[in-house]
Write a protein that holds these residues in place. Sequence first.
Motif, mmCIF file in Angstrom:
data_model
loop_
_atom_site.group_PDB
_atom_site.id
_atom_site.type_symbol
_atom_site.label_atom_id
_atom_site.label_comp_id
_atom_site.label_asym_id
_atom_site.label_seq_id
_atom_site.Cartn_x
_atom_site.Cartn_y
_atom_site.Cartn_z
ATOM 1 N N ALA A 141 21.843 -49.980 53.080
ATOM 2 C CA ALA A 141 21.491 -49.557 51.724
ATOM 3 C C ALA A 141 21.285 -50.768 50.821
ATOM 4 N N GLN A 142 22.117 -51.794 50.987
ATOM 5 C CA GLN A 142 22.001 -53.005 50.170
ATOM 6 C C GLN A 142 20.681 -53.710 50.428
ATOM 7 N N ALA A 143 20.269 -53.776 51.708
ATOM 8 C CA ALA A 143 18.997 -54.436 52.051
ATOM 9 C C ALA A 143 17.820 -53.693 51.410
ATOM 10 N N THR A 144 17.865 -52.374 51.442
ATOM 11 C CA THR A 144 16.802 -51.584 50.820
ATOM 12 C C THR A 144 16.809 -51.776 49.308
ATOM 13 N N PHE A 145 18.002 -51.782 48.719
ATOM 14 C CA PHE A 145 18.139 -51.982 47.274
ATOM 15 C C PHE A 145 17.596 -53.347 46.863
ATOM 16 N N GLU A 146 17.909 -54.385 47.627
ATOM 17 C CA GLU A 146 17.449 -55.751 47.321
ATOM 18 C C GLU A 146 15.933 -55.879 47.466
ATOM 19 N N SER A 147 15.311 -55.067 48.335
ATOM 20 C CA SER A 147 13.865 -55.187 48.544
ATOM 21 C C SER A 147 13.075 -54.804 47.291
ATOM 22 N N ASN A 148 13.585 -53.840 46.522
ATOM 23 C CA ASN A 148 12.909 -53.440 45.286
ATOM 24 C C ASN A 148 13.928 -52.768 44.373
ATOM 25 N N LYS A 149 14.553 -53.555 43.518
ATOM 26 C CA LYS A 149 15.636 -53.039 42.666
ATOM 27 C C LYS A 149 15.157 -52.006 41.662
ATOM 28 N N SER A 150 13.918 -52.116 41.209
ATOM 29 C CA SER A 150 13.442 -51.142 40.226
ATOM 30 C C SER A 150 13.203 -49.770 40.855
ATOM 31 N N CYS A 151 12.767 -49.739 42.111
ATOM 32 C CA CYS A 151 12.550 -48.459 42.787
ATOM 33 C C CYS A 151 13.863 -47.814 43.208
ATOM 34 N N TYR A 152 14.790 -48.604 43.674
ATOM 35 C CA TYR A 152 16.023 -48.071 44.261
ATOM 36 C C TYR A 152 17.226 -48.243 43.353
ATOM 37 N N LYS A 153 17.012 -48.220 42.043
ATOM 38 C CA LYS A 153 18.132 -48.399 41.117
ATOM 39 C C LYS A 153 19.132 -47.256 41.189
ATOM 40 N N ASN A 154 18.737 -46.101 41.713
ATOM 41 C CA ASN A 154 19.682 -44.991 41.847
ATOM 42 C C ASN A 154 20.712 -45.247 42.947
ATOM 43 N N LEU A 155 20.494 -46.220 43.838
ATOM 44 C CA LEU A 155 21.477 -46.547 44.869
ATOM 45 C C LEU A 155 22.669 -47.298 44.290
ATOM 46 N N ASP A 156 22.491 -47.941 43.157
ATOM 47 C CA ASP A 156 23.572 -48.678 42.493
ATOM 48 C C ASP A 156 24.010 -47.887 41.267
ATOM 49 N N GLY A 157 24.941 -46.976 41.460
ATOM 50 C CA GLY A 157 25.356 -46.067 40.394
ATOM 51 C C GLY A 157 26.051 -46.734 39.228
ATOM 52 N N ASP A 158 26.871 -47.759 39.494
ATOM 53 C CA ASP A 158 27.626 -48.381 38.409
ATOM 54 C C ASP A 158 26.974 -49.648 37.868
ATOM 55 N N GLY A 159 25.836 -50.057 38.438
ATOM 56 C CA GLY A 159 25.081 -51.187 37.907
ATOM 57 C C GLY A 159 25.672 -52.553 38.173
ATOM 58 N N ASN A 160 26.511 -52.680 39.199
ATOM 59 C CA ASN A 160 27.139 -53.974 39.487
ATOM 60 C C ASN A 160 26.376 -54.779 40.531
ATOM 61 N N GLY A 161 25.251 -54.267 41.037
ATOM 62 C CA GLY A 161 24.458 -55.016 42.006
ATOM 63 C C GLY A 161 24.772 -54.680 43.448
ATOM 64 N N ARG A 162 25.739 -53.803 43.704
ATOM 65 C CA ARG A 162 26.079 -53.399 45.077
ATOM 66 C C ARG A 162 25.694 -51.936 45.260
ATOM 67 N N ALA A 163 24.862 -51.680 46.247
ATOM 68 C CA ALA A 163 24.351 -50.328 46.486
ATOM 69 C C ALA A 163 25.300 -49.550 47.386
ATOM 70 N N CYS A 164 25.456 -48.292 47.122
ATOM 71 C CA CYS A 164 26.218 -47.338 47.938
ATOM 72 C C CYS A 164 27.554 -47.900 48.406
ATOM 73 N N GLU A 165 28.406 -48.203 47.473
ATOM 74 C CA GLU A 165 29.695 -48.813 47.786
ATOM 75 C C GLU A 165 30.630 -47.895 48.560
ATOM 76 N N SER A 166 30.367 -46.601 48.543
ATOM 77 C CA SER A 166 31.224 -45.651 49.261
ATOM 78 C C SER A 166 30.937 -45.598 50.763
ATOM 79 N N LEU A 167 29.796 -46.142 51.198
ATOM 80 C CA LEU A 167 29.466 -46.142 52.627
ATOM 81 C C LEU A 167 30.283 -47.187 53.374
ATOM 82 N N PRO A 168 30.472 -46.977 54.697
ATOM 83 C CA PRO A 168 31.226 -47.964 55.481
ATOM 84 C C PRO A 168 30.481 -49.301 55.572
ATOM 85 N N LYS A 169 31.248 -50.383 55.689
ATOM 86 C CA LYS A 169 30.650 -51.733 55.703
ATOM 87 C C LYS A 169 29.973 -52.041 57.032
ATOM 88 N N LYS A 170 30.398 -51.424 58.101
ATOM 89 C CA LYS A 170 29.806 -51.711 59.434
ATOM 90 C C LYS A 170 29.231 -50.496 60.053
#
Length: 103
Positions: free
Chosen positions: A74-103
């Motif tokens: 999710a982070q890689a997709t978010f970094e590819s286009n932050k304006s399109c995928y801004k809904n992946l970062d709900g709290d606006g801290n730059g980390r996408a989908c923090e509730s998903l597992p890290k591995k």
Amino acid sequence: MGYRKGYFRKDGTYVQGHFTNTRSKSYSNKNKGCMLLLLLTMTLGLGISCSDSDATNSNCPTKTCGDFATQPQAQATFESNKSCYKNLDGDGNGRACESLPKK
């Protein structure tokens, strides 16, 4: 509106004082023209601003956190286009989908 004082006519009758419109018709017509121009400008500006924002959002694919298995995906997709995928970062801290597992 202005107050006109009472006065005597030439025939000797008295006219009681009253409120009158102190603006001339030419002033009122000019004011209406300016108001119309202002409203048209605001409407045009709003139409342009809305059409620009809709155009950028319509070209973006819809992705949610449920579409990814891990947070790094999710982070890689978010970094590819932050304006399109801004809904992946709900709290606006730059980390996408923090509730998903890290591995």
